[in-house]
Motif scaffolding. Structure first.
Motif, PDB file in Angstrom:
ATOM      1  N   GLU A 296      33.420  -2.121 100.420  1.00  0.00           N
ATOM      2  CA  GLU A 296      34.764  -1.956 100.975  1.00  0.00           C
ATOM      3  C   GLU A 296      34.850  -0.620 101.704  1.00  0.00           C
ATOM      4  O   GLU A 296      34.313   0.385 101.248  1.00  0.00           O
ATOM      5  N   GLU A 297      35.513  -0.621 102.850  1.00  0.00           N
ATOM      6  CA  GLU A 297      35.681   0.609 103.603  1.00  0.00           C
ATOM      7  C   GLU A 297      37.043   0.652 104.282  1.00  0.00           C
ATOM      8  O   GLU A 297      37.680  -0.370 104.493  1.00  0.00           O
ATOM      9  N   SER A 298      37.477   1.855 104.625  1.00  0.00           N
ATOM     10  CA  SER A 298      38.742   2.054 105.321  1.00  0.00           C
ATOM     11  C   SER A 298      38.447   2.490 106.752  1.00  0.00           C
ATOM     12  O   SER A 298      37.651   3.399 106.985  1.00  0.00           O
ATOM     13  N   ARG A 299      39.124   1.810 107.695  1.00  0.00           N
ATOM     14  CA  ARG A 299      38.870   2.119 109.105  1.00  0.00           C
ATOM     15  C   ARG A 299      40.163   2.583 109.776  1.00  0.00           C
ATOM     16  O   ARG A 299      41.241   2.034 109.528  1.00  0.00           O
ATOM     17  N   PRO A 300      40.051   3.562 110.672  1.00  0.00           N
ATOM     18  CA  PRO A 300      41.236   4.012 111.401  1.00  0.00           C
ATOM     19  C   PRO A 300      41.608   3.012 112.486  1.00  0.00           C
ATOM     20  O   PRO A 300      40.754   2.325 113.049  1.00  0.00           O
TER      21      PRO A 300
END
Length: 283
Positions: free
Chosen positions: A202-206
């Motif tokens: 899981e990752e957070s992207r702008p």
């Protein structure tokens, strides 16, 4: 005259039967002699006839009234039956009225006007970025929510209290792009972040907003930043962009002309670059 005398005799007999006190016979003979005159007899008999006529008339009225009452009873029964029929008919009419006034389901119609106001897109299209100064190939994907643009060297920083990001386009030698934009730094404010869940984790992207042009469409579009250099299309357009403004015909590609920018190829030469994608689709 004989009839009147008979009536007189009847009255006299009735008096005797009733037990009335009788005058001496000689007096009765004198009285009968006195009454025997034609005028008195006529007067007496006329009075009796009038009384009998009135009685008969009264009796006839009574019979007529009885007959009328009987007829009225008969008519009343008929009126009651007709009233019952009218009430039943009124109930049926109400039922028909309620059925008639019930809202009718409208047959579905195609909203041609709404379709005419939307732009038809192929599964692949050219998009242009005026603020970056380049065109790129894009894959139209209604399965994706937010669009994505291929980016590398993504650096987040703060500017006047707001979150910003700096990046370069992640394109390889085979990607069709204006050369001056390959190594150009692009800065944009981060409007939000999205969480991406993949098999690897899981990752957070702008998410940033860029002015984009596609055929007649020119508007600000949200893009996540992600390295797509391993994919065939550096730009992905999701359903958030297409909502209310565009439709997809997956059987077609490049329905709209490629935008032109300084340092780039003219629009008429785009067909050669599009042929590569068509060849890959056949394979």
């Amino acid at each position: 005259m004989p009839t009147r005398y008979l009536l007189l005799s009847f009255i006299a007999g009735a008096g005797l039967l009733a037990g009335c006190a009788q005058a001496p016979l000689s007096s009765q003979d004198d009285r009968l002699d006195t009454l025997a005159t034609t005028a008195e007899l006529d007067t007496m008999l006329s009075g009796m006839e009038r009384r009998l006529a009135r009685q008969c008339t009264n009796n006839d009225h009574g019979g007529a009234l009885a007959a009328q009452e009987a007829r009225l009873d008969e008519i009343g029964g008929e009126v009651g039956e007709i009233g019952s029929m009218l009430r039943s008919l009124r109930t049926e009419i109400r039922g028909l009225s309620s059925e008639t006034s019930a809202p009718q389901q409208e047959c579905p119609t195609s909203d041609v006007a709404a379709l005419e106001n939307k732009t038809l897109l192929g599964r692949n299209e050219w998009v242009g970025f005026p603020n970056i100064g380049t065109y790129l190939k894009a894959r139209i994907d209604s399965g994706a929510n937010t669009g994505s643009i291929s980016a590398r060297e993504i650096t987040e920083f703060e500017r006047e209290g707001d979150d910003w990001v700096r990046f370069k386009l992640a394109v390889d030698e085979e990607d069709i792009v204006v050369d001056e934009a390959r190594d150009k730094w692009i800065e944009a404010e981060v409007t939000r972040r999205v969480r991406i869940i993949q098999a690897s984790g899981e990752e957070s992207r702008p998410v940033i907003t860029l002015l984009m042009r596609l055929g007649p469409i020119k508007q600000n579009v949200d893009f996540t930043l992600n390295d797509r250099s391993h994919l065939d299309f550096p730009v992905l357009l999701g359903r958030r962009f297409m909502m209310d403004i565009a439709l997809i015909d997956v059987a077609q590609t490049y329905l709209h002309e490629r935008p032109e920018y300084p340092g780039g190829e003219p629009a008429e030469k785009a067909a050669e670059d599009e042929a590569i994608d068509r060849k890959d689709d056949k394979e």
